[in-house]
Design an enzyme around this catalytic site. Structure first.
Site, PDB file in Angstrom:
ATOM      1  N   ASP A 198      -4.155 -36.757 -15.071  1.00  0.00           N
ATOM      2  CA  ASP A 198      -5.447 -36.227 -15.519  1.00  0.00           C
ATOM      3  C   ASP A 198      -6.530 -36.705 -14.553  1.00  0.00           C
ATOM      4  OD1 ASP A 198      -6.414 -38.873 -16.342  1.00  0.00           O
ATOM      5  OD2 ASP A 198      -5.045 -38.686 -18.035  1.00  0.00           O
TER       6      ASP A 198
ATOM      7  N   ASP B 271      -1.172 -42.401 -15.720  1.00  0.00           N
ATOM      8  CA  ASP B 271      -1.264 -43.757 -16.245  1.00  0.00           C
ATOM      9  C   ASP B 271      -0.016 -44.572 -15.860  1.00  0.00           C
ATOM     10  OD1 ASP B 271      -0.429 -45.638 -18.176  1.00  0.00           O
ATOM     11  OD2 ASP B 271      -1.271 -44.566 -19.876  1.00  0.00           O
TER      12      ASP B 271
ATOM     13  N   HIS C 265      -7.411 -40.666 -14.606  1.00  0.00           N
ATOM     14  CA  HIS C 265      -6.493 -41.565 -13.896  1.00  0.00           C
ATOM     15  C   HIS C 265      -6.464 -41.275 -12.398  1.00  0.00           C
ATOM     16  CE1 HIS C 265      -5.061 -42.380 -18.020  1.00  0.00           C
ATOM     17  NE2 HIS C 265      -4.857 -43.586 -17.521  1.00  0.00           N
TER      18      HIS C 265
ATOM     19  N   LYS D 213      -0.391 -56.674 -22.580  1.00  0.00           N
ATOM     20  CA  LYS D 213      -0.384 -55.222 -22.753  1.00  0.00           C
ATOM     21  C   LYS D 213       0.343 -54.596 -21.562  1.00  0.00           C
ATOM     22  CE  LYS D 213      -3.064 -52.863 -25.086  1.00  0.00           C
ATOM     23  NZ  LYS D 213      -2.849 -51.940 -26.225  1.00  0.00           N
TER      24      LYS D 213
ATOM     25  N   HIS E 261     -11.136 -57.798 -21.769  1.00  0.00           N
ATOM     26  CA  HIS E 261     -10.606 -56.466 -21.515  1.00  0.00           C
ATOM     27  C   HIS E 261     -11.045 -56.016 -20.120  1.00  0.00           C
ATOM     28  CE1 HIS E 261     -10.645 -52.080 -21.688  1.00  0.00           C
ATOM     29  NE2 HIS E 261      -9.900 -52.107 -22.766  1.00  0.00           N
TER      30      HIS E 261
ATOM     31  N   ASP F 183      -1.296 -49.859 -16.545  1.00  0.00           N
ATOM     32  CA  ASP F 183      -1.929 -48.534 -16.558  1.00  0.00           C
ATOM     33  C   ASP F 183      -2.656 -48.372 -15.217  1.00  0.00           C
ATOM     34  OD1 ASP F 183      -3.816 -46.433 -16.794  1.00  0.00           O
ATOM     35  OD2 ASP F 183      -4.034 -46.750 -18.945  1.00  0.00           O
TER      36      ASP F 183
ATOM     37  N   CYS G  98      -5.209 -46.817 -14.310  1.00  0.00           N
ATOM     38  CA  CYS G  98      -6.675 -46.833 -14.253  1.00  0.00           C
ATOM     39  C   CYS G  98      -7.199 -48.249 -14.006  1.00  0.00           C
ATOM     40  CB  CYS G  98      -7.301 -46.215 -15.496  1.00  0.00           C
ATOM     41  SG  CYS G  98      -7.245 -47.238 -16.978  1.00  0.00           S
ATOM     42  N   TYR G  99      -6.427 -49.260 -14.418  1.00  0.00           N
ATOM     43  CA  TYR G  99      -6.869 -50.644 -14.172  1.00  0.00           C
ATOM     44  C   TYR G  99      -6.769 -51.039 -12.708  1.00  0.00           C
ATOM     45  CZ  TYR G  99      -7.159 -51.013 -19.184  1.00  0.00           C
ATOM     46  OH  TYR G  99      -7.507 -50.797 -20.485  1.00  0.00           O
TER      47      TYR G  99
END
Lengths: 367, 267
Positions: free
Chosen positions: A329, A322, A332, A273, A227, A276, A278-279
């Site tokens: 937000d 995201d 992110h 997946k 992850h 996003d 944030c990654y």
């Protein structure tokens, strides 16, 4: 910023137009765009994409508003209030805003969350996550007053109290709480920079290495799926301890490069997946860590595509989301901007995710 | 909230406080303070753990991605020493999100704790049948098989069939690749603390299968490079890297890096 509301199919077509252009450049070593591509209706959109840019001032406005929200009506983050400081503060510092004007307010607030470690808010128990976000916020401020708030002896005592009783080298997020790689990461990087008892690091590298999966990334606990967030935590802790070679880095890199998504340009967190923003940080920073550890000597991600993705994840009036269609937000915004900055500059430190100049200040302060 | 904060301060342990933590957790399921006090009450007042499981199920269904509720579940099940109903509960969770990270991590713990590998291998099949791209289920399968006696040739057939079903399924490719030691460039080493099992690629002939899948599949090509490297056929390996630089544009720099590594081996 131009609005690009595309379906997946359109997105694919834009991507294939971009692909064609690149291939052409490569084969003919020419800067001239071929006629058939110029006439492709998606090419005009590609041109628009190229015009996108970071909405710096809008983001500063957005983060300033978020930062001043400390302590008010943040029910959801009632047990993680220091995050409401770190996320916007770190974003503002990346955007080169002057953060010194918030110093007094932040110190006053964090003082109420301090025991030795920090708490999720006033009158709560110590927890590693708010300890991490509080300490990083104080580091970003980089003043004697801010760093003076840190009680290293009491902090060390807190770290000893969250040792995992069942597993050497592992830590719990709080007393009697859950154990995972986040906890190890926080303890390791804080022990190193604050020069606490090095015995706290015993077994950490071995434990992290045992969480590397067959895919090459790292899971939250042993045998859990690889992850992005946990891989960042684990590998950053190893690089911090100069023990990067405890894991199989070739395997890590193979997993990592496959996290960047062909159609979107951003990263996903796990195999199969969705993307996003944030990654951009959690995965993106690992590329920089691989350079810092000396394993590779250049940035191997596709910086252009990543930046394009982050451009598309900007809210017109500030803040990052995201993925398009979601609302922005602070989380992110912080990690989108952190990834953006790390991709092609050396302003941020990839282990701590605060400016390198602050790391230097903190290291010297705690000589 | 303010009343609760006063309780946190007073460290009172009573049924009254226990009930209050329930209200707090319903309102904010990530309130770690409340769980800490709740578990103290559970232990010291010797409250009914089966009733507690009902509470946990209710909260988890409403908040499926909260660290604290999963950890609470783990601790209560540990104390109960009975996993009755747990697999059914997880099925409910994965019905809504078949990749719920907390759920799968908890399942690893549960399976290891109660040693139910054989039954689990049958159960996990459901999730792979439902979604062959479910990487969480593949990861779980790897965990199970690395804990059991394994007929690897049978497993290889299983993977090949899965890939034939959906050739660009990265989860299945990573799973296949994960069973083998990869070629090491000069400055790299195996992870000495690894928990995964690994075989030598050359002991199994997958080349025919890789060619069958096709010459434009980046996962197949990437694995083919490994065979060529282990045979010392650097020239052909470089050619594939160059091919991938055209096919897989987003990773253009990575394939250049691979190519340079291989060139380094020749010199």
């Amino acid at each position: 910023m131009k609005q690009l509301n595309r379906t997946q199919n359109e997105q694919n077509l834009v991507h294939s137009a971009i692909t064609q252009i690149r291939k052409q450049y490569q084969n003919e070593q020419t800067e001239e765009v071929p006629k058939e591509i110029m006439e492709n209706k998606y090419f005009t959109e590609y041109e628009q994409l190229n015009e996108l840019e970071l909405l710096t001032n809008k983001h500063i406005k957005y983060c300033t508003k978020k930062l001043l929200n400390i302590g008010y009506s943040i029910f959801y983050l009632d047990v993680g209030q220091p995050w409401c400081i770190y996320w916007p503060l770190n974003a503002l510092s990346i955007l080169q805003d002057d953060v010194s004007k918030y110093e007094n307010q932040i110190i006053q607030y964090l003082e109420k969350c301090k025991i030795g470690g920090f708490t999720g808010g006033p009158n709560q128990f110590e927890h590693l996550a708010p300890t991490y976000s509080s300490l990083l916020s104080l580091f970003i401020l980089s003043t004697p007053a801010a760093l003076g708030l840190i009680d290293r002896q009491a902090l060390e005592k807190f770290f000893w109290s969250v040792q995992d009783p069942t597993e050497k080298g592992s830590y719990l997020m709080h007393v009697n709480g859950e154990a995972d790689i986040r906890a190890v990461y926080i303890v390791v990087i804080m022990v190193v920079i604050l020069k606490l008892d090095p015995k706290l690091l015993d077994g950490c590298a071995e434990y992290i290495a045992s969480c590397q999966t067959y895919e090459g990334g790292i899971g939250g606990v042993r045998y859990s799926e690889a992850h992005g967030g946990y891989t960042f935590c684990g590998y950053a802790a190893l690089v911090c301890m100069k023990k990067a070679d405890y894991i199989d880095q070739e395997k890590l890199m193979n997993w990592l490069v496959n996290r960047q998504m062909e159609n979107e340009g951003g990263f996903n967190g796990r195999t199969n997946k969705v993307v996003d923003a944030c990654y951009s940080f959690w995965q993106g920073a690992i590329f920089k860590l691989l350079i810092q550890s000396g394993y590779v000597d250049e940035q191997l991600m596709n910086v252009f595509e990543l930046k394009n993705y982050i451009h598309m994840c900007q809210n017109a009036s500030g803040g990052i989301f995201d993925k398009p269609s979601k609302s922005p937000d602070a989380y992110h915004t912080c990690y989108g901007l952190s990834g953006y900055s790390l991709a092609d500059s050396n302003f941020q430190n990839p282990i701590y995710n605060i400016p390198n100049k602050c790391i230097e200040f903190v290291q010297n302060f705690f000589q | 909230m303010d009343y609760f904060r006063a309780i946190v301060k007073s460290e009172e342990i009573s049924e009254r406080v226990f009930d209050l933590t329930g209200i707090i957790i319903h309102k904010l399921p990530s309130n770690y303070n409340a769980y800490f006090i709740r578990r103290k009450c559970l232990r010291q007042l010797k409250l009914d753990l089966n009733r507690e499981m009902e509470f946990i199920n209710e909260v988890t269904i409403a908040n499926q991605k909260v660290y604290q509720i999963w950890e609470h579940r783990r601790q209560v099940i540990e104390e109960l020493n009975d996993f009755k109903g747990e697999i059914e509960f997880l099925h409910k969770i994965f019905d809504e999100d078949n990749k719920n990270y907390h759920g799968w991590s908890y399942r690893v713990w549960l399976c290891d704790r109660f040693k139910i590998y054989d039954a689990e291998l049958i159960d996990v099949q459901y999730y792979l049948d439902e979604d062959i791209g479910n990487n969480s289920a593949w990861n779980y399968r790897y965990f199970l098989l690395s804990k059991m006696p394994l007929d690897f040739n049978a497993e290889l057939e299983y993977i090949k069939n899965a890939i034939r079903l959906k050739q660009d399924n990265e989860a299945a490719w990573n799973y296949l690749r994960g069973w083998f030691k990869m070629f090491k460039f000069k400055n790299d080493q195996e992870n000495p603390y690894k928990t995964y099992v690994q075989f030598n690629l050359k002991d199994f002939n997958l080349l025919e299968f890789l060619n069958e899948v096709g010459l434009t599949n980046r996962f197949a090509l990437s694995l083919k490079i490994q065979y060529l490297l282990q045979d010392g056929n650097y020239k052909d390996a470089i050619e594939i890297c160059e091919n991938l630089q055209n096919l897989d544009l987003i990773r253009i720099k990575y394939w250049q890096y691979m190519k340079n590594q291989i060139i380094g081996l020749i010199q």
